[in-house]
Enzyme design. Structure first.
Site, PDB file in Angstrom:
ATOM      1  N   GLY A 179       0.752  -1.188   0.044  1.00 40.96           N
ATOM      2  CA  GLY A 179       0.140   0.059   0.020  1.00 40.96           C
ATOM      3  C   GLY A 179       0.747   1.088  -0.090  1.00 40.96           C
ATOM      4  O   GLY A 179       0.698   2.117   0.807  1.00 40.96           O
ATOM      5  N   GLY A 181       0.439   3.689  -1.326  1.00 40.52           N
ATOM      6  CA  GLY A 181      -0.368   5.341  -1.524  1.00 40.52           C
ATOM      7  C   GLY A 181      -0.500   5.526  -0.069  1.00 40.52           C
ATOM      8  O   GLY A 181      -0.928   6.696  -0.001  1.00 40.52           O
ATOM      9  N   ASP A 182      -0.306   4.785   0.891  1.00 42.65           N
ATOM     10  CA  ASP A 182      -0.634   4.945   2.251  1.00 42.65           C
ATOM     11  C   ASP A 182       0.927   5.277   2.834  1.00 42.65           C
ATOM     12  O   ASP A 182       1.283   6.329   3.601  1.00 42.65           O
ATOM     13  CB  ASP A 182      -1.127   3.821   2.962  1.00 42.65           C
ATOM     14  N   ILE A 183       1.608   4.206   2.515  1.00 45.64           N
ATOM     15  CA  ILE A 183       3.000   4.236   3.419  1.00 45.64           C
ATOM     16  C   ILE A 183       4.001   5.241   2.865  1.00 45.64           C
ATOM     17  O   ILE A 183       4.610   5.941   3.717  1.00 45.64           O
ATOM     18  CB  ILE A 183       3.717   2.963   3.015  1.00 45.64           C
TER      19      ILE A 183
END
Length: 418
Positions: A179, A181-183
């Site tokens: 992920g 796009g989060d990390i």
């Protein structure tokens, strides 16, 4: 979980962060701070972070300490407050007075409507750093037309550009597995908060730190920006190989895949020698870097014929340490590999009411102030009493908060589990 100052560790052991974030992006960033010693106090609603129950197992901490939650909330403490109630907001403000930073990832204006936005909190603590992480940023630093759109990892990957340059062929844009796009925004958040705290320590002046998930992904796609500007191209997916370096990518083995980056003349000569590729070495198209780039698709096919004849272990014996090379490894391979053991990159957390759970270790190594995974993630509200007490509230005042429904303590659950 001890609050004894003698148990503090790491380069950030004099920093206190009030963490209102949930899910993955914000908690990943505050985990980085906690892993290096910051006192990260997770401020949770009565239902707790929504990830507490994700990947939960009775044998791994129970329903309130799911594996997902454990992975990115280790080293933190938990205080449970109802910020919709005036008493809960007042208690939170007491914590703000002594904090270095507040971090949240709600939609824009949620905290403002509670009277707990940056402008309100800096009146309490002028040196406060207020960090936010949202899909498209906060209007304070640049009013995106999408500012109120919700976003998750896949949205950030799509709109930030990484999916457009990832995939097996030009017609198949592909999500990156982890992920990111989060990390990646979480990493940006950690850096921004530490930078702003450094400035506040020097000047006494805090500031607003704004991280956009989409901006963060776009920033790490820097190559496509200059390609579009300088070359007028619109880069697309290139499969598992580099668009203008060759060989530089993934090749088949008889039992899986390996990666090879032997685009320089010296490394290419070693590759040809170690894999007995006289046919490739003698091909005039591939004798220099320019030719290997121009005819890279033919070169990839030629090298693949040779690598496919060998197992990953055989290729490792021939190429490992001689050229930039690595086998494609899954988690089972990684768990058995001596590198990750030597680097302490898989850490075991003892659980109070179940068998141990493993989480990823800390990649940033420091010699004088080493970080680490020192404590399990907290039960919901496990630290409500000691944290509020340290902020100056009396036991009677804390009991009144709990009785009114503005605070929750999980100390009983923690004691029962120990």
């Amino acid at each position: 979980m001890s609050t004894d100052p003698s148990q503090r560790f790491g380069a950030l052991d004099d920093i206190t962060v009030l963490d209102l974030t949930q899910m993955l992006a914000g908690p990943y960033g505050t985990m980085m701070l906690a892993d290096h010693g910051a006192d990260v106090i997770k401020i949770e609603p009565f239902g707790g972070d929504v990830t507490r129950g994700a990947a939960a197992s009775p044998s791994h901490g129970g329903s309130s300490l799911g594996a997902y939650f454990q992975s990115v909330n280790r080293n933190k403490r938990s205080v449970c407050l109802d910020l919709k109630r005036p008493e809960g907001r007042d208690a939170f403000k007491r914590l703000v007075a002594g904090a270095d930073a507040v971090v949240e990832n709600f939609r824009a204006e949620v905290m403002d409507r509670l009277g707990l936005g940056y402008e309100a909190l800096r009146q309490i603590n002028p040196r406060l750093v207020y960090g936010t992480l949202r899909g498209f940023g906060d209007p304070r630093t640049g009013a995106s037309p999408y500012a109120r759109w919700p976003a998750f990892d896949v949205v950030a990957q799509a709109m930030g550009g990484v999916m457009a340059i990832t995939g097996p062929d030009p017609m198949t844009p592909t999500k990156v597995g982890p992920g990111i796009g989060d990390i990646i925004p979480g990493i940006m958040l950690a850096f921004g908060v530490v930078s702003a705290i450094h400035h506040a320590r020097r000047t006494g002046v805090g500031q607003f730190v704004d991280i956009s998930m989409v901006d963060s992904i776009f920033a790490v796609c820097e190559r496509m920006v200059w390609q579009h500007s300088a070359e007028g191209t619109v880069p697309g997916p290139e499969g598992n190989h580099h668009p203008f370096l060759c060989p530089f990518g993934m090749f088949p083995a008889s039992d899986g895949h390996v990666t090879i980056a032997a685009h320089t003349d010296d490394f290419f000569a070693v590759l040809c020698a170690k894999l007995d590729m006289a046919d490739v070495a003698g091909d005039m198209r591939f004798t220099d870097k320019g030719g290997r780039t121009r005819d890279r698709r033919e070169l990839i096919v030629a090298i693949s014929r040779h690598t496919a004849r060998h197992s990953k272990a055989e290729l490792t014996a021939r190429l490992g340490g001689r050229i930039p090379y690595g086998p494609v490894m899954n988690i089972a391979d990684i768990a058995d590999d001596p590198h990750f053991a030597a680097r302490e990159m898989i850490v075991t957390l003892e659980q109070p009411n179940g068998r141990p759970v493993q989480v990823a270790g800390v990649p940033l190594k420091m010699t004088a102030t080493p970080g680490g995974v020192r404590r399990r993630s907290p039960f919901l509200g496990e630290d409500t009493v000691p944290v509020l007490r340290a902020a100056g509230l009396t036991d009677q005042a804390i009991a009144a908060l709990v009785k009114s429904g503005a605070a929750l303590t999980g100390a009983g659950e923690a004691r029962a589990a120990e």
